[in-house]
Scaffold this motif. Sequence first.
Motif, PDB file in Angstrom:
ATOM      1  N   HIS A 233       0.851  -1.197   0.000  1.00 48.39           N
ATOM      2  CA  HIS A 233       0.000   0.000   0.000  1.00 48.39           C
ATOM      3  C   HIS A 233       0.879   1.237   0.000  1.00 48.39           C
ATOM      4  CE1 HIS A 233      -3.980  -1.736   0.851  1.00 48.39           C
ATOM      5  NE2 HIS A 233      -3.338  -2.648   1.551  1.00 48.39           N
ATOM      6  N   VAL A 234       0.356   2.301  -0.575  1.00 52.74           N
ATOM      7  CA  VAL A 234       0.960   3.624  -0.394  1.00 52.74           C
ATOM      8  C   VAL A 234       0.951   3.933   1.109  1.00 52.74           C
ATOM      9  CG1 VAL A 234       0.274   6.060  -0.733  1.00 52.74           C
ATOM     10  CG2 VAL A 234       0.498   4.534  -2.704  1.00 52.74           C
ATOM     11  N   TRP A 235       1.894   4.765   1.564  1.00 54.59           N
ATOM     12  CA  TRP A 235       1.948   5.076   3.008  1.00 54.59           C
ATOM     13  C   TRP A 235       0.564   5.422   3.556  1.00 54.59           C
ATOM     14  CZ3 TRP A 235       6.308   3.180   4.167  1.00 54.59           C
ATOM     15  CH2 TRP A 235       7.493   3.496   3.533  1.00 54.59           C
ATOM     16  N   ASN A 236       0.274   4.870   4.698  1.00 51.87           N
ATOM     17  CA  ASN A 236      -0.945   5.230   5.410  1.00 51.87           C
ATOM     18  C   ASN A 236      -0.652   6.553   6.110  1.00 51.87           C
ATOM     19  OD1 ASN A 236      -3.356   5.195   6.765  1.00 51.87           O
ATOM     20  ND2 ASN A 236      -2.860   3.449   8.077  1.00 51.87           N
ATOM     21  N   PRO A 237      -1.361   7.637   5.771  1.00 49.40           N
ATOM     22  CA  PRO A 237      -0.944   8.968   6.233  1.00 49.40           C
ATOM     23  C   PRO A 237      -0.792   9.049   7.758  1.00 49.40           C
ATOM     24  CG  PRO A 237      -2.801   9.122   4.713  1.00 49.40           C
ATOM     25  CD  PRO A 237      -2.577   7.664   4.957  1.00 49.40           C
ATOM     26  N   MET A 238       0.101   9.944   8.170  1.00 48.19           N
ATOM     27  CA  MET A 238       0.400  10.067   9.611  1.00 48.19           C
ATOM     28  C   MET A 238      -0.807  10.531  10.426  1.00 48.19           C
ATOM     29  SD  MET A 238       3.373   8.946  10.052  1.00 48.19           S
ATOM     30  CE  MET A 238       3.138   7.867   8.655  1.00 48.19           C
ATOM     31  N   HIS A 239      -1.667  11.369   9.817  1.00 46.13           N
ATOM     32  CA  HIS A 239      -2.811  11.845  10.600  1.00 46.13           C
ATOM     33  C   HIS A 239      -3.813  10.726  10.854  1.00 46.13           C
ATOM     34  CE1 HIS A 239      -4.449  12.345   6.481  1.00 46.13           C
ATOM     35  NE2 HIS A 239      -5.626  12.151   7.053  1.00 46.13           N
ATOM     36  N   ARG A 240      -3.626   9.557  10.212  1.00 44.94           N
ATOM     37  CA  ARG A 240      -4.484   8.391  10.459  1.00 44.94           C
ATOM     38  C   ARG A 240      -3.873   7.447  11.490  1.00 44.94           C
ATOM     39  NH1 ARG A 240      -9.404   9.315   9.015  1.00 44.94           N
ATOM     40  NH2 ARG A 240      -9.434  10.474   7.073  1.00 44.94           N
ATOM     41  N   GLN A 241      -2.656   7.708  11.921  1.00 44.54           N
ATOM     42  CA  GLN A 241      -1.977   6.759  12.803  1.00 44.54           C
ATOM     43  C   GLN A 241      -2.416   6.967  14.254  1.00 44.54           C
ATOM     44  OE1 GLN A 241      -0.226   4.442  11.573  1.00 44.54           O
ATOM     45  NE2 GLN A 241       0.161   5.210   9.491  1.00 44.54           N
ATOM     46  N   PRO A 242      -2.739   5.867  14.945  1.00 44.33           N
ATOM     47  CA  PRO A 242      -3.072   5.999  16.371  1.00 44.33           C
ATOM     48  C   PRO A 242      -1.971   6.722  17.154  1.00 44.33           C
ATOM     49  CG  PRO A 242      -3.513   3.765  15.596  1.00 44.33           C
ATOM     50  CD  PRO A 242      -2.861   4.493  14.451  1.00 44.33           C
ATOM     51  N   LEU A 243      -0.724   6.541  16.741  1.00 44.19           N
ATOM     52  CA  LEU A 243       0.400   7.198  17.426  1.00 44.19           C
ATOM     53  C   LEU A 243       0.223   8.709  17.475  1.00 44.19           C
ATOM     54  CD1 LEU A 243       3.358   7.133  18.553  1.00 44.19           C
ATOM     55  CD2 LEU A 243       4.140   7.154  16.180  1.00 44.19           C
ATOM     56  N   PHE A 244      -0.411   9.255  16.439  1.00 45.53           N
ATOM     57  CA  PHE A 244      -0.536  10.716  16.359  1.00 45.53           C
ATOM     58  C   PHE A 244      -1.986  11.180  16.554  1.00 45.53           C
ATOM     59  CE2 PHE A 244       3.235   9.723  13.660  1.00 45.53           C
ATOM     60  CZ  PHE A 244       4.178  10.300  14.494  1.00 45.53           C
ATOM     61  N   ALA A 245      -2.774  10.353  17.229  1.00 45.11           N
ATOM     62  CA  ALA A 245      -4.183  10.722  17.461  1.00 45.11           C
ATOM     63  C   ALA A 245      -4.228  12.076  18.163  1.00 45.11           C
ATOM     64  CB  ALA A 245      -4.856   9.651  18.304  1.00 45.11           C
ATOM     65  N   GLY A 246      -5.117  12.907  17.701  1.00 38.80           N
ATOM     66  CA  GLY A 246      -5.285  14.208  18.354  1.00 38.80           C
ATOM     67  C   GLY A 246      -4.426  15.300  17.737  1.00 38.80           C
ATOM     68  N   CYS A 247      -3.480  14.953  16.868  1.00 34.88           N
ATOM     69  CA  CYS A 247      -2.647  15.985  16.236  1.00 34.88           C
ATOM     70  C   CYS A 247      -3.451  16.703  15.148  1.00 34.88           C
ATOM     71  CB  CYS A 247      -1.389  15.380  15.601  1.00 34.88           C
ATOM     72  SG  CYS A 247      -0.251  14.750  16.831  1.00 34.88           S
ATOM     73  N   ALA A 248      -3.206  17.994  15.005  1.00 30.61           N
ATOM     74  CA  ALA A 248      -3.941  18.764  13.990  1.00 30.61           C
ATOM     75  C   ALA A 248      -3.512  18.339  12.580  1.00 30.61           C
ATOM     76  CB  ALA A 248      -3.668  20.251  14.188  1.00 30.61           C
ATOM     77  N   TYR A 249      -4.440  18.514  11.629  1.00 25.98           N
ATOM     78  CA  TYR A 249      -4.189  18.124  10.241  1.00 25.98           C
ATOM     79  C   TYR A 249      -4.813  19.149   9.306  1.00 25.98           C
ATOM     80  CZ  TYR A 249      -4.837  15.583   5.844  1.00 25.98           C
ATOM     81  OH  TYR A 249      -4.839  15.226   4.516  1.00 25.98           O
ATOM     82  N   PHE A 250      -4.058  19.555   8.292  1.00 25.10           N
ATOM     83  CA  PHE A 250      -4.566  20.501   7.297  1.00 25.10           C
ATOM     84  C   PHE A 250      -4.640  19.815   5.934  1.00 25.10           C
ATOM     85  CE2 PHE A 250      -3.304  23.151  10.725  1.00 25.10           C
ATOM     86  CZ  PHE A 250      -4.163  24.235  10.695  1.00 25.10           C
ATOM     87  N   PRO A 251      -5.877  19.507   5.480  1.00 24.77           N
ATOM     88  CA  PRO A 251      -6.027  18.860   4.161  1.00 24.77           C
ATOM     89  C   PRO A 251      -5.768  19.853   3.028  1.00 24.77           C
ATOM     90  CG  PRO A 251      -8.175  19.271   5.123  1.00 24.77           C
ATOM     91  CD  PRO A 251      -7.168  19.730   6.145  1.00 24.77           C
TER      92      PRO A 251
END
Length: 492
Positions: free
Chosen positions: A431-449
């Motif tokens: 698979h193409v990288w699973n984006p970081m904003h989807r990772q449980p490790l980074f839950a709660g981090c802000a994301y700008f689409p």
Amino acid sequence: MDSVKKLLIDEQADIRTALAQLERTARGLLLLVDGDGRLKRTVTDGDLRRLLLSGANLDDRLSDLPACEPKTISDDASPEAALELMNRHRVDHIPQIDEAGRPSGLLLRRDLCSPILLSTPHLGSGERGFVDDAFRTNWIAPLGPNVDAFETELAAHVGIGHAAALSSGTAAIHLALDLLGVGPGDEVFCSTLTFVATANPILYQRATPIFIDSEPGTWNMSVPALQRALADADRRGRLPAAVIVVNLYGQSADMDPILEVCGRHGVPVVEDAAESLGATYRGKASGTLGKIGIYSFNGNKIITTSGGGMLVSDDGELVERARFLSTQGREPAPWYLHKRVAYNYRMSNILAGVGRGQLQVLEERVAARRRVLDRYREALADIKGLGWMPEADFGRSTRWLSVCVLDPDATDVTPADFIAALARQNIEARHVWNPMHRQPLFAGCAYFPHEEGCSFSDQAFQTGVCLPSGSSLEDSQIDRVSSVIRDALVHR
Ligand SMILES: Cc1ncc(COP(=O)(O)O)c(C=O)c1O
């Protein structure tokens, strides 16, 4: 797997037709099917020879062949199960059949015994000499002539002032953040469409990542998303301590507007060029455009030291400081003196020897990886619903990985189905990288689409697949992968 359709022959066909088809398909085997397309048996040259020797003539029908229960396997069986069956029955091929008993593929021992991997190391002829020198002169340490020369040669190759050879690309990102003063409480902007190694060092520094989407033209950092994130940070009075821009799968991000907007806010840019050594951006080498750039020489990269990385910059003091921090921060004193926490991140002189040899063939490796993608594209140009990661017109991508895209409006084959179909033929795809904003490790981090309500990286993850891309792939292997792809998307 061959495209199985051309091997099918109806039991009502005559021996002459079968012989001609065997000759044309050159597989030494046909699959005899009944009127409903169900597999009755396999037919080889030998079967037909025996039939003719027993008195049959060329116009006789294949239905005269004696019944012979074929050894088959279901089309979702693993390569291991198929090989086990071949061993048990002492055969070198097994037809795959679907639930209705119709042939859906043909597994060959030869293919299953030679896996095709995503991206393997590809050594040249020069590495051994540099490594032998290290042994001969006993420079078996994380310093020495190969380390110094690798730094100088790589810096010259990419056209930058200074380079520090390190134990990994991750170490290089970590040092880059440290050098830029990133610390607890800081925010760091980071491309979301990447491997976790880009973002982990933000956490090492106890800082907070904010993830920025990619844009469709390059698959790299979206300028509109970055602009919105910086405007938001400005409003909050909390500009990021750094922006880490990733150059994905061998392609540079669109650095000019990124540098312009970051420069306007006084925010330094770290270029994660782990995947893009050898790529260019408007005539410059990828990795040399930010305040600091980093490369990786992990075993899967375009050139490798088995494991290693490089930090580069035009700021000589920064790079000297990187060397200091990568060797436990030992102060220049007659005894061991340490004033701050530091790391053991220096590259070994043996591995730097491998790197020097690899650097000599970098351009050949880039050309070979680009050829891999071109061959896939050419072989699969007619397949509806199959697209490719684009190449931006501002420079050269190395095509470190050949990335294809399955258009969900044109095919119901998902990346997961597709990867599984390749895996059953012992072909590695990811698979193409699973984006970081989807990772449980980074839950709660802000994301700008990329655009409000439209996340490109999620779309890339949901539709993209990385294909075998190594520079040592032979044409026959690329063709085999293409043939399996065709079967997965067309002959289903
Ligand atoms: C985008 C990206 N950044 C960083 C890294 C980390 O490099 P390394 O494996 O050398 O630590 C990798 C690859 O592994 C990568 O693909």
